[in-house]
Enzyme design. Sequence first.
Site, PDB file in Angstrom:
ATOM      1  N   ARG A  75       0.731  -1.145  -0.047  1.00  0.00           N
ATOM      2  CA  ARG A  75      -0.063  -0.040  -0.495  1.00  0.00           C
ATOM      3  C   ARG A  75       0.936   1.226   0.100  1.00  0.00           C
ATOM      4  O   ARG A  75       1.794   1.145   0.589  1.00  0.00           O
ATOM      5  CB  ARG A  75      -1.081   0.381   0.639  1.00  0.00           C
ATOM      6  N   TYR A 204      -1.320  -3.446  -6.695  1.00  0.00           N
ATOM      7  CA  TYR A 204      -1.729  -4.184  -5.608  1.00  0.00           C
ATOM      8  C   TYR A 204      -2.741  -4.231  -4.625  1.00  0.00           C
ATOM      9  O   TYR A 204      -3.573  -3.164  -5.352  1.00  0.00           O
ATOM     10  CB  TYR A 204      -0.588  -3.937  -4.884  1.00  0.00           C
ATOM     11  N   LYS A 213      -9.370  -2.762   1.448  1.00  0.00           N
ATOM     12  CA  LYS A 213      -9.220  -1.763   2.530  1.00  0.00           C
ATOM     13  C   LYS A 213     -10.007  -0.394   1.952  1.00  0.00           C
ATOM     14  O   LYS A 213     -10.115   1.034   2.904  1.00  0.00           O
ATOM     15  CB  LYS A 213      -7.397  -0.868   2.291  1.00  0.00           C
ATOM     16  N   HIS A 233     -10.643  -2.232  11.736  1.00  0.00           N
ATOM     17  CA  HIS A 233      -9.310  -3.119  11.347  1.00  0.00           C
ATOM     18  C   HIS A 233      -9.401  -3.907  12.018  1.00  0.00           C
ATOM     19  O   HIS A 233      -8.331  -4.666  12.232  1.00  0.00           O
ATOM     20  CB  HIS A 233      -8.816  -2.306  10.872  1.00  0.00           C
ATOM     21  N   SER A 255      -0.929  -4.219  10.023  1.00  0.00           N
ATOM     22  CA  SER A 255      -1.140  -4.923   9.237  1.00  0.00           C
ATOM     23  C   SER A 255       0.218  -5.256   9.581  1.00  0.00           C
ATOM     24  O   SER A 255       1.093  -5.150  10.092  1.00  0.00           O
ATOM     25  CB  SER A 255      -0.407  -4.157   7.839  1.00  0.00           C
ATOM     26  N   CYS A 257       1.006  -7.679  11.572  1.00  0.00           N
ATOM     27  CA  CYS A 257       1.797  -8.089  13.067  1.00  0.00           C
ATOM     28  C   CYS A 257       0.648  -9.331  13.466  1.00  0.00           C
ATOM     29  O   CYS A 257       0.026  -9.608  14.733  1.00  0.00           O
ATOM     30  CB  CYS A 257       1.093  -7.376  13.778  1.00  0.00           C
ATOM     31  N   ASP A 282      -9.178  -9.541   8.437  1.00  0.00           N
ATOM     32  CA  ASP A 282      -8.713  -8.993   8.451  1.00  0.00           C
ATOM     33  C   ASP A 282      -9.863  -7.745   9.057  1.00  0.00           C
ATOM     34  O   ASP A 282      -9.751  -6.942   9.698  1.00  0.00           O
ATOM     35  CB  ASP A 282      -8.919  -8.504   6.472  1.00  0.00           C
ATOM     36  N   ARG A 374       2.084 -12.013  -0.915  1.00  0.00           N
ATOM     37  CA  ARG A 374       1.509 -11.925  -0.307  1.00  0.00           C
ATOM     38  C   ARG A 374       0.162 -13.585  -1.246  1.00  0.00           C
ATOM     39  O   ARG A 374       0.367 -13.758  -2.080  1.00  0.00           O
ATOM     40  CB  ARG A 374      -0.109 -11.026  -0.131  1.00  0.00           C
TER      41      ARG A 374
HETATM   42  C1  OXD Z   1      -3.139  -4.372   5.075  1.00  0.00           C
HETATM   43  C2  OXD Z   1      -4.135  -6.065   4.488  1.00  0.00           C
HETATM   44  O1  OXD Z   1      -1.788  -3.658   4.377  1.00  0.00           O
HETATM   45  O2  OXD Z   1      -4.692  -6.102   5.104  1.00  0.00           O
HETATM   46  O3  OXD Z   1      -3.393  -4.320   6.307  1.00  0.00           O
HETATM   47  O4  OXD Z   1      -3.429  -6.169   3.087  1.00  0.00           O
HETATM   48 MN    MN Z   2      -5.075  -5.010   6.767  1.00  0.00          MN
END
Ligand code: OXD
Ligand code: MN
Length: 596
Positions: A75, A204, A213, A233, A255, A257, A282, A374
């Site tokens: 991002r 992306y 998002k 989130h 993100s 974590c 998420d 990913r």
């Molecule tokens: C983020 C994702 O960047 O979930 O939080 O991809």
């Molecule tokens: Mn996320």
Amino acid sequence: MPTEERPTKNPHLLAWVDEMARLCKPERIEWCDGSAEERKRLLEQAVAQKVLLPLDQKKWPGCYYHHSNPNDVARVEHLTFICTPTKAEAGPTNNWMDPAEAYRKLAALYEGAMKGRTMFVVPYVMGPTDSPFAKVGVEITDSIYVALNMGMMTRMGKAALARLGDTSREFNKGMHSVRDCDPDRRFICHFPQDNTIWSVGSGYGGNALLGKKCLALRIASYLARNEGWLAEHMLILEAESPEGDVSYVAAAFPSACGKTNFAMLIPPHSFEGWTIRTVGDDIAWLRVGDGGRLWAVNPEYGYFGVVPGTNFKTNPNAMRSIERDTIFTNVARTSDGDVWWEGKDNEPYPQMIDWKGQPWRKGTTDKAAHPNSRFTAPMQNNPALSRFADHPKGVPISAIIFGGRRSTTIPLVLQSFNWTHGVFLGATMGSETTAAAQGLKEGVRRDPMAMLPFIGYDAGTYLQHWLDMQTRIPNPPKIFMVNWFRKTPDGKFLWPGYGENMRVLKWIVDRAHGRIGAKETLVGWVPRTTDLNLGGLEVPVANVEQAMKIDYAEWENELASEEEWFQKLGPTLPRPLALQRELLLERVRSAARQGA
Ligand code: OXD
Ligand code: MN
């Protein structure tokens, strides 16, 4: 203008698609219907265009590989804009662009951008299709990769058009073109008042799969405030005890974590009889529902997870989820169709092709997979999927957890004194930066509710909305803070994390139901060591005690340093949060002075 079969009569949708087609001038327009035949055909096309490479279908049935442009791997927060009539509405934590200027600037980039290309029209629903809480979006894109990923991450196609109906104007207009993937011509613009997103120059996930998002967090957070709910989130998990009691927990982590890992947790042996199932990994949409409780729906239909570090030990359910029908982006691959990433169970192969498409040899220090590589996998692949993951009403939440990645100060777990204190913990949450976003300064950044990059309006107003939610929820969940990442002074993790987090989760669930003890400290309730089930834990109890320690001198620094953050939030910072900080700081300061 190219003619195409139009599967809807909705005049608002048709007019918008026509307008965008006039602007982008595609060679063809293809409306996605979400069928299995369509998916097969699009996969074949993507392979023919070398957008996707098929993996070894014996080892990885239905799986494909995608190399992104190396300049387009995460991002881009510095290129993400909230375009509200005034700058104040976007607030001090968002980049702002005047809507008229944004439309002008991006229209110039869309002009003729799809010449010779196919424009996909991708109708989709966020949330279970028959849920009163679901929202419809339509994404227009020139990326077959995006169309295929949207088919996994959302309920896509006919069902969305049926839900929209022939007359409604209520759909998110998501415009997307990768164009020439030039970082100097990359913008992700949100127009909350118009329920519109314009994204250009990136393929992306977080920038291009607009349901995730952009719609389910940024635009939805704006709608949620107006409509009296929360778009967060957060993962949503189901915890079933050996006695068959089922509780649901929502947890916000920044993100990369470990949200997916926590949502798919497998309890350690000493927790026999406990089962954790995933509702979402998420995003959570939370509304007041039956019993005056807060009910959560996962708006997504698939997982777009970070791959490195995923293995059969850290997350067996994720490994099973990606065994088939998965798209891997930017991991490493072999010439015979296998994939590898740092932290996979097996050693790297001696020779591979790295995420940039370059030859890679074992022993080099360069990463073979990008740290933000990913997987996109359908949620139905998850062997631990909750049977309520697709339920129109969602699930009732007993506890909300906030957590960051912090080497010091923040204990393993802390329960807030009350809702306002819980919102304060969320508002001041900090985290050390990760690879999920490009161009961020290293170090701790404040990330309220893990929503810093995703709040679609002014952050102080968002925090006030959180405070205001208390009076709408007769039976609110309890609020907790966790930190799996505290370290020794020489940089070693004190807590093993992953499945062992069950020990903390059990305490949280028991606290939420008022059935276990805790100790009151100046900064919140914490477990005594005897309140945690530590049976079979391979880490010395002394480490756990260190991980749980509340050091008032450290807290004094923490609370003092939060002032800068609160100042940044400006005049809309809710006064109860400012007072909460001062109250805690005064108490902690006098305790630290007494050497407590
Ligand atoms: C983020 C994702 O960047 O979930 O939080 O991809
Ligand atoms: Mn996320």
